[in-house]
Design an enzyme around this catalytic site. Sequence first.
Site, PDB file in Angstrom:
ATOM      1  N   SER A   1       0.846  -1.134   0.113  1.00  0.00           N
ATOM      2  CA  SER A   1      -0.161  -0.160  -0.072  1.00  0.00           C
ATOM      3  C   SER A   1       0.879   1.337  -0.130  1.00  0.00           C
ATOM      4  O   SER A   1       2.155   1.242   0.125  1.00  0.00           O
ATOM      5  CB  SER A   1      -1.032  -0.073   1.322  1.00  0.00           C
ATOM      6  OG  SER A   1      -0.107   0.240   2.313  1.00  0.00           O
ATOM      7  N   LYS A   2       0.014   2.534  -0.432  1.00  0.00           N
ATOM      8  CA  LYS A   2       0.798   3.752  -0.260  1.00  0.00           C
ATOM      9  C   LYS A   2       1.553   3.948   1.128  1.00  0.00           C
ATOM     10  O   LYS A   2       2.476   4.675   1.152  1.00  0.00           O
ATOM     11  CB  LYS A   2      -0.293   4.544  -0.328  1.00  0.00           C
ATOM     12  CG  LYS A   2       0.201   5.824  -1.029  1.00  0.00           C
ATOM     13  CD  LYS A   2      -0.975   6.825  -1.653  1.00  0.00           C
ATOM     14  CE  LYS A   2      -1.747   7.537  -0.507  1.00  0.00           C
ATOM     15  NZ  LYS A   2      -2.549   8.416  -0.866  1.00  0.00           N
ATOM     16  N   ARG A   3       0.916   3.254   1.954  1.00  0.00           N
ATOM     17  CA  ARG A   3       1.332   3.557   3.608  1.00  0.00           C
ATOM     18  C   ARG A   3       2.649   2.819   3.869  1.00  0.00           C
ATOM     19  O   ARG A   3       3.542   3.258   4.393  1.00  0.00           O
ATOM     20  CB  ARG A   3       0.327   2.920   4.586  1.00  0.00           C
ATOM     21  CG  ARG A   3      -0.929   3.928   4.662  1.00  0.00           C
ATOM     22  CD  ARG A   3      -1.659   3.471   6.058  1.00  0.00           C
ATOM     23  NE  ARG A   3      -0.408   3.434   7.338  1.00  0.00           N
ATOM     24  CZ  ARG A   3      -0.452   4.865   7.904  1.00  0.00           C
ATOM     25  NH1 ARG A   3      -0.729   6.092   7.287  1.00  0.00           N
ATOM     26  NH2 ARG A   3       0.484   4.937   8.852  1.00  0.00           N
TER      27      ARG A   3
END
Length: 507
Positions: A264-266
Amino acid sequence: MSSKKVRVRFAPSPTGGLHLGGVRTVLYNYLFAKQHKGDFILRTEDTDQGRYVPGAEKYIFDCLRWTGLEPDESAIHGGEYGPYRQSERKSMYKTYAAQLIKDGYAYYAFDTPEELEKMRADFKTESNPSPQYDHNIRGKMRNSLTLSAEEVQQLLDAGTRHVVRIKMPQHETVSFTDMIRGEVSFDTSVVDDKVLLKADGMPTYHLAVVVDDYLMKITHAFRGEEWLPSAPVHVLLWKYLFGLDNMPEWAHLPLILGTNGKLSKRDGAKYGFPVFAMNWLDPKTNELTEGFKEKGFLPEAFINMLALLGWNDGTAQELFTKQELVEKFSMDRVHSGGAKFDYEKAKWFNHEWIKRLPAAALAQQVKPFFEAKGINIADEKLLSAVIDLVKERCHLLTDLVEQGSFFFVMPEKFDVDAVKPKWNEAKQLFFAEVIRNFELGTTWNATELEHNFKEIAAANQIKPGEVLLPLRIMLVGGKFGPHVFDIAALLGKDETIRRIKYFLGLL
RNA sequence: GGCCCGUUGGUCAAGGGGUUAAGACGCAUCCCUUUCACGGAUGAAUCACGAGUUCGAUUCUCGUACGGGCUACCA
């Protein structure tokens, strides 16, 4: 398998940045299409008006252009099977939904969002934490299965908001052969009655993917593994609408994983690596997410790395050009298990590509990075020479700037502390002589320079090692860079002498 | 919870009944280098577990465990 022309599609929804996994799906589509002399189609899945993000579609095209994976047909490339945006195909889906209803495979449902919420709350138990709108529930809801024909007609005539749901059969086994996983099967009793047509008249993914794949004559459908659970819905829709014989072959690609779960972007933010292909500026939040391109990746390396994340050709080869990938790629060598993304390995791929690409090609791509640092490149030949000198120690294009900027501008600061403690009169005299010698020099090349430098050192009874590092710091500012006389040679006589003099003044 | 998919070193992975179980990234050590790297050499490190089939299972089968995905009028 038929002898139909291979046609594949990538179908992103324009809602934000283009993820690594998305690019890999594009890549596998592209490679498969090109290998089979087929077509690669880009279809914009913009059926969710609530999630539409302006600029996102253009951004996706920009990413594809950067990676060199251009579609043959799309909303901007055109083609015979348009329109290529689902929002512009709205009217087509209604016809098929109506046909499904007529044939008893689908039904109208008038339940409001509130009623659905209530249903989920009411039927929620410990053993069934997320109740579905399925064969157990549909008899208790407001739909054309529970209402009389008159009531349904009245509601319809009154323009009551409604959706169309698929009526999943009970106790049927739906199976299909996945190109990567082999036979996969599902019991239809545990699949819910997915919404096919939303209240706003737009189709959901489930209806749209089937209708469009059919209309666009798609022969092979590749998508992420997260779609596997809804595959039985799609297979059934194919069976009801167009016949299983016309259904494309499916391949559900393994997921690209982060530290816990789908990348994910995270994950990227947390560990400092990009996840999107290119910088994405969210127009709603104004949040900028860094892309591989801007981080300093070469498209060649990016797709090479992505290709190997889940596929290999069975040999030890890891470096492939796009053309080689087109020739060697095969779906049956794609892994079924997910792969954790390793940023270190990604940088290694980029490093290898920096080393193997000719300096002139690198120059084009690295120029913007220099400019971003306020360094304008007037002399491209010099840039190429610099690149050749430093590229083997660079992993990212930005490293090229760090390693090469001192050829174009004076170093911002000099590591005086590395020299000062051991500085003395003898060295001062030595460099004064070096300057005189360099000024007199007629030939300006690395070998000559080194020879002279060492002769002067010997004459002054100074070990070369004691003055080599100071010279380096005078020229580049710090303890790094290629062979110091190569640097001096490329820097040129005037600049070399200027920097030595300048540094001497700093001591 | 249910359903589906998966599981070879820290990571990417080859291999698919008998192998010293490739290779790469990363890590460590050494060599090269009067900087930092590159390069070279060496090393540590792997078949999730339990049954079954078999003379023999990392490989085949079944369970278990673990991981992941899905479970929206999102894709």
